[in-house]
Design a protein around this motif. Sequence first.
Motif, PDB file in Angstrom:
ATOM      1  N   ILE A  10       2.793  -0.126   1.783  1.00  0.00           N
ATOM      2  CA  ILE A  10       1.868  -0.491   0.831  1.00  0.00           C
ATOM      3  C   ILE A  10       2.225  -1.770   0.207  1.00  0.00           C
ATOM      4  O   ILE A  10       1.515  -2.686  -0.104  1.00  0.00           O
ATOM      5  N   THR A  11       3.390  -2.012  -0.055  1.00  0.00           N
ATOM      6  CA  THR A  11       4.093  -3.230  -0.491  1.00  0.00           C
ATOM      7  C   THR A  11       3.892  -4.504   0.208  1.00  0.00           C
ATOM      8  O   THR A  11       3.392  -5.341  -0.157  1.00  0.00           O
ATOM      9  N   SER A  12       3.890  -4.279   1.577  1.00  0.00           N
ATOM     10  CA  SER A  12       3.550  -5.263   2.662  1.00  0.00           C
ATOM     11  C   SER A  12       2.092  -5.762   2.598  1.00  0.00           C
ATOM     12  O   SER A  12       1.836  -6.760   3.125  1.00  0.00           O
ATOM     13  N   ILE A  65      -7.491   3.211   7.914  1.00  0.00           N
ATOM     14  CA  ILE A  65      -8.714   2.975   6.984  1.00  0.00           C
ATOM     15  C   ILE A  65      -8.062   2.330   5.577  1.00  0.00           C
ATOM     16  O   ILE A  65      -8.809   1.421   5.076  1.00  0.00           O
ATOM     17  N   LEU A  66      -6.940   3.029   5.135  1.00  0.00           N
ATOM     18  CA  LEU A  66      -6.640   2.278   3.797  1.00  0.00           C
ATOM     19  C   LEU A  66      -6.362   1.021   3.648  1.00  0.00           C
ATOM     20  O   LEU A  66      -6.487   0.055   2.966  1.00  0.00           O
ATOM     21  N   PRO A 111      -3.420  12.847   2.994  1.00  0.00           N
ATOM     22  CA  PRO A 111      -4.019  12.819   1.627  1.00  0.00           C
ATOM     23  C   PRO A 111      -4.395  14.320   1.489  1.00  0.00           C
ATOM     24  O   PRO A 111      -4.602  15.147   2.412  1.00  0.00           O
ATOM     25  N   LEU A 112      -4.077  14.767   0.115  1.00  0.00           N
ATOM     26  CA  LEU A 112      -4.830  16.178  -0.212  1.00  0.00           C
ATOM     27  C   LEU A 112      -6.274  16.257   0.073  1.00  0.00           C
ATOM     28  O   LEU A 112      -6.959  15.089  -0.064  1.00  0.00           O
ATOM     29  N   PRO A 113      -6.909  17.157   0.642  1.00  0.00           N
ATOM     30  CA  PRO A 113      -8.341  17.161   1.007  1.00  0.00           C
ATOM     31  C   PRO A 113      -9.239  16.551  -0.096  1.00  0.00           C
ATOM     32  O   PRO A 113     -10.090  16.141   0.590  1.00  0.00           O
ATOM     33  N   MET A 114      -9.219  16.889  -0.951  1.00  0.00           N
ATOM     34  CA  MET A 114     -10.322  16.190  -2.126  1.00  0.00           C
ATOM     35  C   MET A 114      -9.960  14.958  -2.449  1.00  0.00           C
ATOM     36  O   MET A 114     -10.492  14.355  -3.515  1.00  0.00           O
ATOM     37  N   THR A 115      -9.122  14.100  -1.907  1.00  0.00           N
ATOM     38  CA  THR A 115      -8.715  12.809  -2.135  1.00  0.00           C
ATOM     39  C   THR A 115      -9.714  11.778  -1.301  1.00  0.00           C
ATOM     40  O   THR A 115     -10.190  12.096  -0.177  1.00  0.00           O
ATOM     41  N   LYS A 116     -10.209  10.710  -2.271  1.00  0.00           N
ATOM     42  CA  LYS A 116     -11.141   9.903  -1.495  1.00  0.00           C
ATOM     43  C   LYS A 116     -10.280   8.949  -1.106  1.00  0.00           C
ATOM     44  O   LYS A 116      -9.110   8.285  -1.283  1.00  0.00           O
ATOM     45  N   ILE A 117     -10.638   8.427   0.373  1.00  0.00           N
ATOM     46  CA  ILE A 117      -9.941   7.426   1.307  1.00  0.00           C
ATOM     47  C   ILE A 117     -10.746   6.474   1.642  1.00  0.00           C
ATOM     48  O   ILE A 117     -12.104   6.634   1.757  1.00  0.00           O
ATOM     49  N   TYR A 155     -14.361   0.104   6.804  1.00  0.00           N
ATOM     50  CA  TYR A 155     -14.444   1.729   6.821  1.00  0.00           C
ATOM     51  C   TYR A 155     -15.206   2.157   5.434  1.00  0.00           C
ATOM     52  O   TYR A 155     -14.929   1.435   4.277  1.00  0.00           O
ATOM     53  N   ARG A 156     -16.086   3.217   5.473  1.00  0.00           N
ATOM     54  CA  ARG A 156     -16.611   3.476   4.291  1.00  0.00           C
ATOM     55  C   ARG A 156     -15.797   4.564   3.649  1.00  0.00           C
ATOM     56  O   ARG A 156     -14.649   5.266   4.072  1.00  0.00           O
TER      57      ARG A 156
END
Length: 364
Positions: free
Chosen positions: A191-193, A284-285, A314-320, A335-336
């Motif tokens: 993520i830092t990169s 995707i992220l 991710p946890l199931p209800m997390t938006k990605i 990606y959506r």
Amino acid sequence: MAPSFNDENSLFDFVVKEGNGVKGLVDSGLTEVPSRYIQPPHNRISKQHATTSIDQSMTIDLSELDGPNHDQVVKSIAHAAETLGFFQVVNHGVPLKLLDSLKDAAHQFFNQLVEKKAVYLKGVSPSPMVKYGTSFNPDKEKALEWKDYVSMIYTNDDDAHMFWPNECKEVALEFIKTTNQMVQRLFQALITSLGVKLDDSRFDELIGFRMVNMNYYPACPNPDLTVGVGKHSDMGTLTVLLQDGIGGLYVKKGDDSSPGSEEWIEIPPAHGALVINVGDTLQILSNGRYKSAEHRVRTTSVESRVSIPIFTAPLPMTKIGPLAELVARDGVARYRELLFEEYMNNFFANSHDGKKSLDFASTT
């Protein structure tokens, strides 16, 4: 005399519904692969057409994250994620004795009588968090995969102690716990990169789901006709994989190649190393900067093989969806945005087919 499995319905019942698995086929005295396991030629794995030399930059010493080479190690991690979507780590902090115990526990579980394993079949398992099965999606696959597995979703220690199989629950739980900090550090480096900062709650959501599998690939009489696992990428954020010493893992180099012309790299086992691969969620992220690793597994006629992956997601209800800073920088969202549970349900509803699972989230 070995029973005949020429009738596909009787084979399916024996292997899948009754829980005998591929191991049951082999133990019955089978000398030829049944037709249901024979892959079309373009899906078969030829050792002759695979690259076996691994770029040294793909093996990363994690102990150097704490020293003067920190920035260079972070760059190496990001480079591997941008290119192959795969790397190996050494000096990762997971005791080598535990890694050996994991392999022993996997053999112990699968070498039990079928009655002991079948209690974890879908529909009868004492917990929806524990599942024993074979292949990936037998109901959808034209050719079955030469693999049995037990899958354990981690919710908390009490549930793991209560519901996970006795033969492997202690070492599987220890594996999850001892790799947790390593996964956090790898994810932080990636993520830092990207030049992005996540708050702690968002960070935890994106790697909060953990599932450990024990995979068993029985020795196969015709390994050139079968696959242990077909071409696919993982659905989650990062996967941590322990291989045994037998080998058979192949990673695809590059995304743009037609079936039959792909270049595959064999990942030879390295004692004490763990394999790390990027999953679809991280692709995707990162808005496509990081590449989920398309990979597959070959069978062998020599001896039965085990592998133990931890899937971090991710946890199931997390938006990605692509991180906002990257969309602003790139000028396009590739990606959506969607709930991870939606992506996961679509992933498990289909058979393995390369990286087509990503089409479900693609905007192009």
